[in-house]
Scaffold this active site. Structure first.
Site, PDB file in Angstrom:
ATOM      1  N   LEU A  34       0.946  -1.273  -0.126  1.00 25.49           N
ATOM      2  CA  LEU A  34      -0.198   0.043  -0.111  1.00 25.49           C
ATOM      3  C   LEU A  34       0.831   1.296   0.013  1.00 25.49           C
ATOM      4  CD1 LEU A  34      -2.679  -0.988   2.580  1.00 25.49           C
ATOM      5  CD2 LEU A  34      -2.830  -1.495   0.108  1.00 25.49           C
ATOM      6  N   HIS A  38      -3.308   4.530  -2.228  1.00 24.65           N
ATOM      7  CA  HIS A  38      -4.450   3.538  -1.410  1.00 24.65           C
ATOM      8  C   HIS A  38      -4.764   4.209  -0.259  1.00 24.65           C
ATOM      9  CE1 HIS A  38      -1.867   0.347  -3.389  1.00 24.65           C
ATOM     10  NE2 HIS A  38      -3.044   0.129  -3.894  1.00 24.65           N
ATOM     11  N   LYS A 150      -5.641   6.678 -11.390  1.00 22.76           N
ATOM     12  CA  LYS A 150      -4.425   6.206 -11.825  1.00 22.76           C
ATOM     13  C   LYS A 150      -4.480   5.249 -12.939  1.00 22.76           C
ATOM     14  CE  LYS A 150      -0.112   4.924 -11.720  1.00 22.76           C
ATOM     15  NZ  LYS A 150      -0.182   3.531 -11.970  1.00 22.76           N
ATOM     16  N   ASP A 151      -5.403   4.283 -12.597  1.00 21.03           N
ATOM     17  CA  ASP A 151      -5.830   3.214 -13.560  1.00 21.03           C
ATOM     18  C   ASP A 151      -6.979   3.414 -14.227  1.00 21.03           C
ATOM     19  OD1 ASP A 151      -3.402   1.318 -12.866  1.00 21.03           O
ATOM     20  OD2 ASP A 151      -4.335   1.115 -10.890  1.00 21.03           O
ATOM     21  N   SER A 186       2.708   4.559  -7.198  1.00 26.75           N
ATOM     22  CA  SER A 186       2.352   3.028  -7.554  1.00 26.75           C
ATOM     23  C   SER A 186       3.149   2.189  -6.904  1.00 26.75           C
ATOM     24  CB  SER A 186       2.514   2.752  -9.081  1.00 26.75           C
ATOM     25  OG  SER A 186       2.886   1.600  -9.660  1.00 26.75           O
TER      26      SER A 186
HETATM   27  O1  PAF Z   1      -5.921  -1.790  -8.915  1.00 28.92           O
HETATM   28  C1  PAF Z   1      -5.650  -2.862  -8.728  1.00 28.92           C
HETATM   29  O2  PAF Z   1      -4.759  -3.059  -7.573  1.00 28.92           O
HETATM   30  C2  PAF Z   1      -6.196  -4.417  -9.155  1.00 28.92           C
HETATM   31  O3  PAF Z   1      -6.170  -4.413 -10.509  1.00 28.92           O
HETATM   32  C3  PAF Z   1      -7.480  -4.909  -8.360  1.00 28.92           C
HETATM   33  C4  PAF Z   1      -8.444  -3.744  -8.735  1.00 28.92           C
HETATM   34  C5  PAF Z   1      -7.139  -4.786  -6.865  1.00 28.92           C
HETATM   35  C6  PAF Z   1      -7.674  -6.177  -8.864  1.00 28.92           C
HETATM   36  O4  PAF Z   1      -6.822  -7.039  -8.582  1.00 28.92           O
END
Ligand code: PAF
Length: 282
Positions: A34, A38, A150-151, A186
């Site tokens: 984390l 997060h 970010k994603d 990240s």
């Molecule tokens: O973004 C992430 O960390 C992962 O792709 C997730 C959403 C936990 C799924 O494994």
């Protein structure tokens, strides 16, 4: 310390009792290791819900052959300490065999959106993400779930999956958290040597360059993308650019850039592949 569950059955029993008490559950799915990004998801979940559940699971089905599944950073004790600091109530950290027992067959296929951008370079990746996220939603049955911008493509795909499969959960997007110098947080940043990290800053700086071009009147997506590529490539340790794209907020490619569009890119620095994206604010 948060309560730690490793078995689906135990977690379900515990959460069932909370649901009977009409407690609202906020869920933050993670692959662990984390970081500040997060923490931002967890803090928002903490503010909006009675109970916060964090899952920590490095999901093998979203890694392709030759990707970094084995070397992906893992440290459960460190993650538990962070969860405690952030007031998380429950951590779910299952083994792979708990989630994918022998004979496991079913997967979620996300279609076209999973085949472009990241999906073009990581075939099957988003089917793996969607599968684990749907499984986790079914296990936790949260009221709200938190995903980082970010994603960005992942976020859009999860929104699509929830809509298409009528999953009763509110998806809450959280803006990207950056380190002080602009590098997007990240778990993969730990792979970077200090010199590579310096070059990795070119991703963020290329967004500032694009913003500057747009502010001075440039609207041609192709010219902006070329400028971004040339800028990033001028840095040492850059071993490849997988893509630089400009899309609308739903990931449709754009020719003429407008407010609210997204610049998305994936770049290799040494052996590390980084992704980042930027919302155009003209
Ligand atoms: O973004 C992430 O960390 C992962 O792709 C997730 C959403 C936990 C799924 O494994």
């Amino acid at each position: 310390m948060p309560l730690l569950f490793k078995k689906i059955k135990d977690l379900r029993n515990y959460l069932k009792s909370l649901r009977c008490e009409k407690k609202e559950i906020g869920f933050v799915p993670t692959m662990g290791y984390l970081h500040e990004g997060h923490r931002a998801l967890i803090r928002t979940a903490r503010n909006q819900n009675d109970v916060v559940v964090v899952s920590i699971f490095v999901n093998p089905t979203q890694f392709g052959e030759g990707e970094d599944y084995d070397r992906y950073p893992r440290d459960l004790n460190r993650d538990l300490a962070i969860c405690e600091e952030e007031g998380v109530d429950v951590v779910f950290a299952p083994e792979v065999s708990e989630i994918y027992p022998k004979g496991y067959r079913t997967k979620v296929c996300v279609g076209e959106l999973g085949k472009v951008l990241e999906g073009a370079f990581r075939p099957g990746h988003f089917d793996g993400v969607a599968t684990i996220v749907v499984k986790l939603f079914n296990i936790v049955q949260p009221d709200r779930a938190y995903f980082g911008e970010k994603d960005y493509q992942q976020l859009k795909i999860i929104q699509q999956v929830v809509e298409d499969l009528n999953i009763p959960v509110e998806i809450v997007p959280i803006p990207t958290v950056r380190e002080r110098d602009g590098l997007a947080c990240s778990s993969r940043n730990v792979y970077l040597s200090p010199e590579e990290r310096e070059s990795a800053l070119s991703l963020y700086k290329s967004f500032l360059l694009a913003e500057k071009m747009i502010k001075s009147g440039e609207r041609d997506a192709e010219r902006i993308k070329e400028a971004i590529k040339a800028f990033i490539e001028s840095h040492p340790h850059v071993t490849g650019i997988d893509y630089v794209e400009i899309t609308d907020e739903n990931l449709n490619p754009k020719k003429v850039v407008e407010k609210g569009d997204r610049i998305l890119l994936a770049v290799r620095i040494g052996n590390t592949r980084l992704i980042d994206n930027w919302k155009v604010e003209i």
